[in-house]
Write a protein that holds these residues in place. Sequence first.
Motif, PDB file in Angstrom:
ATOM      1  N   THR A  58       0.829  -1.210   0.000  1.00 39.54           N
ATOM      2  CA  THR A  58       0.000   0.000   0.000  1.00 39.54           C
ATOM      3  C   THR A  58       0.861   1.256   0.000  1.00 39.54           C
ATOM      4  O   THR A  58       0.653   2.183  -0.795  1.00 39.54           O
ATOM      5  N   VAL A  59       1.849   1.285   0.899  1.00 41.62           N
ATOM      6  CA  VAL A  59       2.737   2.455   0.964  1.00 41.62           C
ATOM      7  C   VAL A  59       3.576   2.557  -0.300  1.00 41.62           C
ATOM      8  O   VAL A  59       3.834   3.650  -0.804  1.00 41.62           O
ATOM      9  N   GLY A  60       3.979   1.426  -0.842  1.00 40.73           N
ATOM     10  CA  GLY A  60       4.749   1.443  -2.085  1.00 40.73           C
ATOM     11  C   GLY A  60       3.975   2.065  -3.225  1.00 40.73           C
ATOM     12  O   GLY A  60       4.516   2.866  -4.006  1.00 40.73           O
ATOM     13  N   LEU A  61       2.688   1.714  -3.335  1.00 34.99           N
ATOM     14  CA  LEU A  61       1.856   2.305  -4.382  1.00 34.99           C
ATOM     15  C   LEU A  61       1.675   3.806  -4.172  1.00 34.99           C
ATOM     16  O   LEU A  61       1.464   4.550  -5.130  1.00 34.99           O
ATOM     17  N   ILE A 118       9.892  -1.499  -4.516  1.00 38.39           N
ATOM     18  CA  ILE A 118      10.620  -0.489  -5.289  1.00 38.39           C
ATOM     19  C   ILE A 118      11.686  -1.159  -6.161  1.00 38.39           C
ATOM     20  O   ILE A 118      11.868  -0.796  -7.332  1.00 38.39           O
ATOM     21  N   ILE A 119      12.388  -2.155  -5.612  1.00 34.43           N
ATOM     22  CA  ILE A 119      13.402  -2.871  -6.396  1.00 34.43           C
ATOM     23  C   ILE A 119      12.748  -3.581  -7.573  1.00 34.43           C
ATOM     24  O   ILE A 119      13.275  -3.571  -8.700  1.00 34.43           O
ATOM     25  N   LEU A 120      11.602  -4.193  -7.338  1.00 34.73           N
ATOM     26  CA  LEU A 120      10.867  -4.844  -8.424  1.00 34.73           C
ATOM     27  C   LEU A 120      10.491  -3.839  -9.505  1.00 34.73           C
ATOM     28  O   LEU A 120      10.580  -4.125 -10.714  1.00 34.73           O
ATOM     29  N   ALA A 121      10.068  -2.643  -9.092  1.00 34.69           N
ATOM     30  CA  ALA A 121       9.714  -1.611 -10.063  1.00 34.69           C
ATOM     31  C   ALA A 121      10.928  -1.195 -10.888  1.00 34.69           C
ATOM     32  O   ALA A 121      10.823  -0.974 -12.106  1.00 34.69           O
ATOM     33  N   SER A 162      14.310   5.690  -2.334  1.00 39.68           N
ATOM     34  CA  SER A 162      13.122   5.149  -1.673  1.00 39.68           C
ATOM     35  C   SER A 162      13.376   3.793  -1.041  1.00 39.68           C
ATOM     36  O   SER A 162      12.873   3.508   0.048  1.00 39.68           O
ATOM     37  N   PHE A 163      14.132   2.919  -1.725  1.00 42.81           N
ATOM     38  CA  PHE A 163      14.280   1.565  -1.188  1.00 42.81           C
ATOM     39  C   PHE A 163      15.491   1.415  -0.276  1.00 42.81           C
ATOM     40  O   PHE A 163      15.478   0.617   0.665  1.00 42.81           O
ATOM     41  N   MET A 164      16.543   2.190  -0.500  1.00 44.84           N
ATOM     42  CA  MET A 164      17.775   1.969   0.246  1.00 44.84           C
ATOM     43  C   MET A 164      17.617   2.354   1.714  1.00 44.84           C
ATOM     44  O   MET A 164      18.018   1.610   2.617  1.00 44.84           O
ATOM     45  N   GLY A 165      17.011   3.501   1.948  1.00 48.68           N
ATOM     46  CA  GLY A 165      16.887   3.970   3.325  1.00 48.68           C
ATOM     47  C   GLY A 165      16.020   3.073   4.182  1.00 48.68           C
ATOM     48  O   GLY A 165      16.359   2.756   5.325  1.00 48.68           O
ATOM     49  N   MET A 214       5.752   5.359  -4.587  1.00 47.51           N
ATOM     50  CA  MET A 214       6.470   5.185  -5.847  1.00 47.51           C
ATOM     51  C   MET A 214       6.269   6.351  -6.819  1.00 47.51           C
ATOM     52  O   MET A 214       7.251   6.926  -7.317  1.00 47.51           O
ATOM     53  N   PRO A 215       5.028   6.755  -7.107  1.00 48.26           N
ATOM     54  CA  PRO A 215       4.880   7.922  -7.987  1.00 48.26           C
ATOM     55  C   PRO A 215       5.411   9.203  -7.358  1.00 48.26           C
ATOM     56  O   PRO A 215       5.919  10.078  -8.055  1.00 48.26           O
TER      57      PRO A 215
END
Length: 579
Positions: free
Chosen positions: A38-41, A316-319, A65-68, A44-45
């Motif tokens: 949910t948070v990823g959606l 995020i990595i998948l995106a 977004s993904f590293m932290g 991400m934008p």
Amino acid sequence: MGKSDKRYGLVKRHLPILRWLPEYNLEKGIADAISGVTVGLTVMPQALAYATLAGLDPQYGLYSSFMGCIIYMVLGSCKDITIGPTALMSLMTYQQVIGKNPDFAILLCLLTGCVQVLMGILHLGVLIDFISIPVTVGFTSATSVIIAVSQLKGLLGLSFSSSGFLDTLKKVYLNIHKTRFWDTTLGLSCILILLLMRKMKDLKFNAASASQQATVSRILWLLSISRNALVVVVCSAVSYHFHSLGSVPFILTGPVRPGLPPFQLPPFTTEYNNRTLSFVEMCSELGSSIVLVPVIAVLGNVAIAKAFGEFFGLLIILALWQLTPYFYFIPKASLAAVIICAVIFMIEYEVVKPMWRSSRKDLIPTIATFILCLSVGVEIGILIGVGVNIVLLIYPSARPSLNVEKTLTSHGQEYLLVTPDNSLYFPAVDFMRSKVGKVGVKMGSSHLPVVIDCRYILGADFTAAKGIAALIKDFNQRKQPIYFYNPKPSVLAVLKGVCLDYFIHLQTKEELYRVLEEHKLQKDKLQDESRAVSLDLEMKSDCQRRRHHQSADHDDPICSDPLLEPLAKMAPIIRPSQL
């Protein structure tokens, strides 16, 4: 407890994952997976939009977004937070790296982290306490306005470079005739849809059963918090459709580099303006932002959602691996709408009314910070705002208010009671001496005793003690008593160290009333003695006048005999020569 247990406790205290991971179960995992997706959606934008706001390629927003959040999953101590780009930090990054290559942004990110670690080691978090809520309100509101205005370019389909709020407004005004109709229509439509979807979670429906009601509420809630992703996906699909027809009426995001960035050290050298800059030269180019950005990052730290950080990071990595080709078709107007709808609710206009009712002076740093952040930049604006707030904070110490009243003791003795409402330090010395002196002369007629109530004086310094000594000297010169009632032991120690001989302090009302009564009795006795002396002098003077005007007998038995001198004031005397 053995040494091994102590070591494990120390490690556990510094690695919070060792505390919550042993208690992790399938139920928590499923809940975190749902939250992470949910948070990823949602994010991400926003990450793509924030990268554009920072003046970087869109993939940098996904990297941050993904590293932290994955690192914070291991080291973080707060259960409900994720670490990622924010509108504020994107704006700060843009202002520092405008016209430079991405190497400066990466190095700034590293140095920001190093400075924040150093601040934590030195326990400098206390400095943040000097940034009050009024300053924070002005700062966040101003940055929200700046960010929203900066997105007018993408919302209207304009193309220009600008720096700062006023410059952006000027460029928008100069290029308004170049507004693209389809970009503007799409952007305004996205804003309207996002605002409506934001309210969906608050809608109430009368379902047939409680379970249906709960299901409908969950669906509406999911649609509401996924609004950013839904709007961007729909806009991308529309753009892709037009692209397949051979003509796209919108300005698109463009190519996004797929995959993860290379795993390597941050750049300590770079090519800039056709020359190679060293690490020191890069730091010199970044200037004061190396310190200001970390401090502002602490201020703008926004909590969203941690234990689900691993799921969010994996999404995020998948995106980055699979979805980057489709990011090409995202219209910039839709990303501008996402940012605008994210920041307009950070404008804290609602606090102005309660602030006006409770403490109007707090509006001064709020308004000053807001206006200065818009006009001269957020770094200078917040520094001046903090400075204004500190001035308001220390002003009562420099100009304490004095409550003055005439009052009576239990025996009817009148005196002046002066009550300062603040501690006594060097900025207030001259003010205090002048005000108390004027009070003693005007209200006390230079003779009424003055009592300074020290109950609110919580501290004093050497300069203040010297000023009090001078004040006591002024009162002694005009023979007007001054007393200090109920001073704190710490204040008493400072004041007695300088004015030991003249400083009269009293701890209880009984002592105060006794001293004032003794002063009254002593004063009355002196007045009686003074009147007697005056009467004696007057009588002698009268006799001398009479002798001076006597042309006859110089051996006047009455005037020459001191025992008969008081009779000189009686009615006319019959002398022997008149018989």
